[in-house]
Motif scaffolding. Structure first.
Motif, PDB file in Angstrom:
ATOM      1  N   ILE A 242       4.962  34.957  20.474  1.00 13.41           N
ATOM      2  CA  ILE A 242       5.341  33.944  19.857  1.00 13.41           C
ATOM      3  C   ILE A 242       5.071  32.610  20.680  1.00 13.41           C
ATOM      4  O   ILE A 242       5.432  32.308  21.723  1.00 13.41           O
ATOM      5  CB  ILE A 242       6.878  34.019  19.586  1.00 13.41           C
ATOM      6  N   LYS A 243       4.133  31.810  20.045  1.00 15.50           N
ATOM      7  CA  LYS A 243       3.768  30.660  20.739  1.00 15.50           C
ATOM      8  C   LYS A 243       4.847  29.469  20.703  1.00 15.50           C
ATOM      9  O   LYS A 243       5.794  29.542  19.973  1.00 15.50           O
ATOM     10  CB  LYS A 243       2.448  29.871  19.971  1.00 15.50           C
ATOM     11  N   ALA A 244       4.801  28.643  21.913  1.00 14.67           N
ATOM     12  CA  ALA A 244       5.712  27.426  21.965  1.00 14.67           C
ATOM     13  C   ALA A 244       5.381  26.181  21.250  1.00 14.67           C
ATOM     14  O   ALA A 244       5.216  25.266  21.706  1.00 14.67           O
ATOM     15  CB  ALA A 244       5.912  27.177  23.581  1.00 14.67           C
ATOM     16  N   THR A 245       5.739  26.369  19.849  1.00 12.24           N
ATOM     17  CA  THR A 245       5.317  25.538  18.836  1.00 12.24           C
ATOM     18  C   THR A 245       6.648  24.813  18.384  1.00 12.24           C
ATOM     19  O   THR A 245       7.667  25.364  18.562  1.00 12.24           O
ATOM     20  CB  THR A 245       4.410  25.905  17.926  1.00 12.24           C
ATOM     21  N   GLY A 246       6.292  23.778  17.433  1.00  7.49           N
ATOM     22  CA  GLY A 246       7.579  23.256  16.923  1.00  7.49           C
ATOM     23  C   GLY A 246       8.557  22.602  17.878  1.00  7.49           C
ATOM     24  O   GLY A 246       8.217  22.089  18.649  1.00  7.49           O
TER      25      GLY A 246
ATOM     26  N   GLU B 285      -3.101  28.952  25.650  1.00 10.80           N
ATOM     27  CA  GLU B 285      -1.993  28.541  24.877  1.00 10.80           C
ATOM     28  C   GLU B 285      -0.575  28.624  25.322  1.00 10.80           C
ATOM     29  O   GLU B 285      -0.380  29.418  26.361  1.00 10.80           O
ATOM     30  CB  GLU B 285      -2.120  29.430  23.376  1.00 10.80           C
ATOM     31  N   ALA B 286       0.194  27.952  25.056  1.00  7.93           N
ATOM     32  CA  ALA B 286       1.435  27.742  25.557  1.00  7.93           C
ATOM     33  C   ALA B 286       2.480  28.976  24.562  1.00  7.93           C
ATOM     34  O   ALA B 286       2.009  28.779  23.518  1.00  7.93           O
ATOM     35  CB  ALA B 286       2.214  26.612  25.352  1.00  7.93           C
ATOM     36  N   PHE B 287       3.079  29.707  25.362  1.00  3.70           N
ATOM     37  CA  PHE B 287       3.982  30.857  24.910  1.00  3.70           C
ATOM     38  C   PHE B 287       5.273  30.688  25.156  1.00  3.70           C
ATOM     39  O   PHE B 287       5.732  30.365  26.410  1.00  3.70           O
ATOM     40  CB  PHE B 287       3.466  32.191  24.951  1.00  3.70           C
ATOM     41  N   ARG B 288       6.159  31.207  24.351  1.00  2.00           N
ATOM     42  CA  ARG B 288       7.696  31.114  24.585  1.00  2.00           C
ATOM     43  C   ARG B 288       8.059  32.069  25.691  1.00  2.00           C
ATOM     44  O   ARG B 288       7.446  33.132  25.674  1.00  2.00           O
ATOM     45  CB  ARG B 288       8.531  31.230  23.436  1.00  2.00           C
ATOM     46  N   ALA B 289       8.899  31.679  26.604  1.00  2.00           N
ATOM     47  CA  ALA B 289       9.610  32.716  27.772  1.00  2.00           C
ATOM     48  C   ALA B 289      11.127  32.814  27.576  1.00  2.00           C
ATOM     49  O   ALA B 289      11.629  31.590  27.203  1.00  2.00           O
ATOM     50  CB  ALA B 289       9.012  31.849  29.092  1.00  2.00           C
ATOM     51  N   TYR B 290      11.429  34.015  27.744  1.00  2.00           N
ATOM     52  CA  TYR B 290      12.800  34.164  27.515  1.00  2.00           C
ATOM     53  C   TYR B 290      13.414  34.772  28.850  1.00  2.00           C
ATOM     54  O   TYR B 290      12.715  35.346  29.610  1.00  2.00           O
ATOM     55  CB  TYR B 290      13.136  35.252  26.285  1.00  2.00           C
ATOM     56  N   ALA B 291      14.855  34.713  28.564  1.00  2.00           N
ATOM     57  CA  ALA B 291      15.695  35.211  29.791  1.00  2.00           C
ATOM     58  C   ALA B 291      15.726  36.713  29.956  1.00  2.00           C
ATOM     59  O   ALA B 291      15.817  37.415  30.955  1.00  2.00           O
ATOM     60  CB  ALA B 291      16.910  34.594  30.037  1.00  2.00           C
ATOM     61  N   SER B 292      15.507  37.211  28.738  1.00  2.00           N
ATOM     62  CA  SER B 292      15.749  38.743  28.640  1.00  2.00           C
ATOM     63  C   SER B 292      14.902  39.460  27.433  1.00  2.00           C
ATOM     64  O   SER B 292      14.539  38.513  26.589  1.00  2.00           O
ATOM     65  CB  SER B 292      17.002  39.273  28.539  1.00  2.00           C
ATOM     66  N   PRO B 293      14.486  40.530  27.438  1.00  2.00           N
ATOM     67  CA  PRO B 293      13.749  41.176  26.323  1.00  2.00           C
ATOM     68  C   PRO B 293      14.584  41.078  25.148  1.00  2.00           C
ATOM     69  O   PRO B 293      14.151  40.755  23.826  1.00  2.00           O
ATOM     70  CB  PRO B 293      13.545  42.559  26.776  1.00  2.00           C
TER      71      PRO B 293
END
Length: 232
Positions: free
Chosen positions: A135-139, A163-171
């Motif tokens: 999932i990309k870091a858009t919007g 491209e820039a993608f979202r990063a999360y703290a956990s799966p």
């Protein structure tokens, strides 16, 4: 046009096919066959003449299921696939319940997007982004971001770009975000309540613009069949 044994001897054709297949896979993975980024204007420049011809043939065959999809070409063994399923399937149950999609289908989607966990999106320092779905870091995204190379299909040809993608703290956060994205965006409403029908789910995502790979739904369906068999 497919070539028959009457045009090229079977041993020579098999060797040529293997060479083309390796070259096309390398092109799709690296963008230009040499590890550098390519643009739409230079697509195919680094391929040999045979490879340039074979690229489109292979992409068409991928869509038709004639050649193993990229998810089948990365040498992932049965034990490694099973370990990935055992890890991810429990995470997929909550998101699956929200979307009306079987957790095995979401596990298959995570396998497709990460190469069965072998190719996760990572930050520059090597830390995992825990982004299982590309999932990309858009919007309006306000969370963490990682920059990574991705390959999109444009005009029938693979194009690599950063491209820039979202990063999360956990799966778990990745699965929660997928449920919000698919469940809350009108473009993906056709994917809701797909149940165990991985192909219908994938086709709905394609129509909504989630994936540009024309073979996305077919690849997803093949992987989901493996997951469903392993989860029994």
């Amino acid at each position: 046009m497919a070539r028959g044994a009457g045009e090229v001897g079977a041993p020579r054709f098999d060797a040529l096919f293997q060479q083309l297949n390796r070259e096309v896979v390398r092109y799709i993975e690296q963008g230009d066959g040499s590890g550098g980024a390519s643009s739409a204007g230079s697509t195919g420049a680094a391929l040999s003449p045979e490879g340039a011809w074979g690229r489109q043939q292979a992409l068409s065959s991928l869509t038709a299921g004639g050649i193993a999809g990229a998810e089948d070409l990365n040498g992932v063994g049965e034990a490694e696939r099973q370990a990935f399923i055992d890890e991810v399937l429990p995470l997929a149950r909550g998101a699956g319940a929200k979307l009306g999609v079987a957790p095995e289908v979401l596990t298959a989607q995570a396998a497709l997007e990460t190469g069965w966990g072998r190719s996760p999106l990572r930050a520059a320092d090597g830390a995992s982004s825990h982004n299982y779905f590309g999932i990309k870091a858009t919007g309006t995204w306000q969370g963490g971001v990682v920059q990574a190379m991705t390959t999109e299909i444009e005009g029938g040809a693979p194009v690599a770009r950063s491209e820039a993608f979202r990063a999360y703290a956990s799966p778990a956060q990745s699965f929660d975000d997928l449920a919000r994205l698919v469940g809350g965006n009108p473009r993906y409403q056709g994917a809701l309540n797909a149940g165990t029908d991985a192909r219908a789910y994938g086709q709905a995502l394609q129509r909504g613009g989630y994936a540009t790979d024309p073979a996305y739904a077919d690849k997803l369906a093949r992987i989901a069949a493996r997951v469903q068999g392993a989860a029994k």
